[in-house]
Design a protein around this motif. Structure first.
Motif, PDB file in Angstrom:
ATOM      1  N   LEU A  42     -56.374  22.659  49.276  1.00  0.00           N
ATOM      2  CA  LEU A  42     -56.698  22.831  50.694  1.00  0.00           C
ATOM      3  C   LEU A  42     -55.452  22.995  51.565  1.00  0.00           C
ATOM      4  N   TYR A  94     -62.834  26.583  56.672  1.00  0.00           N
ATOM      5  CA  TYR A  94     -63.468  25.643  55.754  1.00  0.00           C
ATOM      6  C   TYR A  94     -62.574  25.336  54.545  1.00  0.00           C
ATOM      7  N   ARG A  95     -61.371  25.895  54.503  1.00  0.00           N
ATOM      8  CA  ARG A  95     -60.446  25.601  53.411  1.00  0.00           C
ATOM      9  C   ARG A  95     -59.292  24.701  53.883  1.00  0.00           C
ATOM     10  N   PHE A  96     -59.446  24.129  55.081  1.00  0.00           N
ATOM     11  CA  PHE A  96     -58.486  23.139  55.565  1.00  0.00           C
ATOM     12  C   PHE A  96     -58.963  21.739  55.195  1.00  0.00           C
TER      13      PHE A  96
END
Lengths: 259, 259
Positions: free
Chosen positions: A162, A127-129
Motif C-alpha cells: 500500500l 483505495y490503494r493507500f
C-alpha cells in the motif's frame, strides 16, 4: 446552529458553493488556522471575498475558551472555518461534541482535502493507500531523524503493497511548513533508493508532482508550501504510467516498484 | 485545455467555487455518472444551475470513444465532470494520460469525497483509517456473501487497530445502490457483534450517522442512498464519545472497542 465549514485546499475559491452560502448567511464567523492554513489566501482576502468579518482563534481560544462561541450558537447562526475539510482535528470534534451536549444543532459542510488531492494529482489510486502519517520537525519530537511510529507505518503499509501519504509538519505559530526536500532527506537516511512522490501546492493553479528516488528528491526544490510526500507501495501499470507522465519518474525506479 | 472537475458529494452546490467558475467558462462540458452519482441533483438540475449543456457519457463513451473530446480540448476549454472528487477512477487517470500524450494541457479541480466525509461526520480520525474496500453486490462478484479480498482488508486493518471504510456497490446501469442495512447483514454473517457505523447521504443537508452492532444495523433503515459503512478498529476516547453522541452507539459496544 453551529456550522463547520471546510474551506478546501488553497484560496478563497476552494470552498464549496454550499460553504460559501453558509458563510454569507452567518451571524458570526470564527476560524482557526493552526491545524492547517490556506496557502493562497489571507484572512483579509477571505473577509473581502465573503464580505464578512472573521475572528481567528489560536489553539487556546478554541480548546479552552469556546464558551462565547457556543453561547452565541444557541440562538444565532455561527460558522466555524478551517482549511481543508473540517473535523479533521480532534479539536473540531471536541467542539462539536460540546455543542451537542448543550443541544445546539450542528452541521458539517465538507471541504476538499490534501489526502484526496494527493491521490488525484499523482494518479495513485485512493483505495490503494494505507494509513497516513505525519513527519514532524525534529525539534517537535525532540529526537533526531524519523520517529519510530512513522517508520512503522511506512513498513506496515509497504508489507501490504500500500501507498503511504506522509503529511509534513506545520508549525503555524512560527509560520514554518516542512518542505518536501527536507522530508525526503530525512526519509532517505533509511532507504535512499526508495521511490517517493512530492506533491506541492495541491489545489492551487500550479501544483507540482515529482516522482524520483528519495535521495534525488532531497536535492530538488518545489517552491512555496504546502508540500506532501507519498511513499508508494506496489504500483499498478496505470499508476506507473501516471508517475512517469505526470511526475517525470525514471523508468527503472518505476519498474522496480511494479508488480 | 482539459479540466477535470469534481462535483462533490451531493447536489449542484457541492462543487467548489473554482469548479463552478471552470464549468461556466468552458466551451464544452462532458460528464460521467457511472462511477458515482450526485444523489441530490439531476443532470437537468446541473444544466440549469450552471446555465450550460452537459453531455453525459457511459463507460464505453469514456473508455473507448474519447477521441472527439480530446480533439476538442486541443484548442478549446473542455470540462470533464464527475461526482465526488475527480480522478478517483482509473478511467479518469487514463483519459488524463491520453490528453498528456497529445500535449493537451490538463488541470484538476478537486471535489469533496465520501472518504473524507465518513471521517468528519462520524468523528473517527482520518489518520486512523487503513486501506478502504468496496463491498460488491453478490451478483457482481458471482459468489455468495463477502468476497475474500474484503475480509482480508478488514482483518489486516483490525490487526493494526485501524478503521476500514467500506464503499457500497453502485450499479449505475440499473440505478441500484447497495443500502447499509444490506451491507451490515452481509458482514454480520462473519461477526454479528462487531461494531459498525452507517453513514447515509454524506454531504447532504440530512446526513445520518448510526453506530451499533452489525446485526442491529442490519435491521434498521437509513433512507435514500448513497450509503457507506465504517468498521472501526480500536477507538480513542474522543472517537468513542463521538459515536455515542452522534451515532447513538450502545456504551458496552464502544467500551469493548476502546483501548
Amino acid at each position: 446552529m453551529l456550522t463547520f465549514v471546510g474551506l478546501g485546499l488553497y484560496d478563497e475559491r476552494s470552498v464549496t458553493v454550499a460553504g460559501r452560502d453558509a458563510i454569507r448567511a452567518a451571524d458570526r464567523v470564527v476560524a482557526e488556522f493552526y491545524t492547517s492554513k490556506l496557502a493562497g489566501a489571507t484572512v483579509t482576502d477571505l473577509e473581502s471575498y465573503h464580505d464578512t468579518d472573521i475572528e481567528v482563534r489560536d489553539r487556546a481560544g478554541v480548546e479552552q475558551g469556546p464558551d462565547d462561541v457556543l453561547a452565541d450558537a444557541t440562538d444565532r447562526d455561527v460558522v466555524f472555518l478551517t482549511a481543508g475539510d473540517t473535523m479533521i482535528s480532534t479539536t473540531h470534534v471536541d467542539l462539536r461534541l460540546r455543542a451537542h451536549e448543550r443541544d445546539i444543532e450542528t452541521r458539517v459542510i465538507h471541504g476538499t482535502t490534501a489526502q484526496s488531492a494527493a491521490s488525484s494529482l499523482t494518479g495513485l489510486q485512493n483505495y490503494r493507500f494505507g494509513k497516513a502519517t505525519t513527519l514532524p520537525f525534529e525539534r517537535s519530537h525532540g529526537g533526531t531523524g524519523v520517529p519510530g511510529s512513522v517508520v512503522e507505518t511506512l513498513d506496515a503499509n509497504r508489507e501490504r503493497g500500500l501507498h503511504t501519504l506522509v503529511f509534513l509538519d506545520i508549525d503555524a505559530a512560527n509560520d514554518d511548513y516542512m518542505r518536501a526536500d527536507h522530508a525526503a532527506a530525512l526519509l532517505a537516511d533509511a532507504d535512499e533508493d526508495c521511490l517517493g512522490v512530492v506533491v506541492a501546492r495541491a489545489g492551487s493553479p500550479s501544483p507540482v508532482v515529482r516522482a524520483d528516488s528519495l535521495s534525488t528528491l532531497a536535492t530538488e526544490s518545489y517552491g512555496e508550501p504546502l508540500h506532501l510526500l507519498v511513499v508508494p507501495g506496489t504500483l499498478h501499470h496505470i499508476e506507473r504510467d501516471a508517475l512517469a507522465a505526470l511526475g517525470d519518474a525514471p523508468r527503472e525506479l518505476l519498474d522496480a516498484a511494479s508488480k
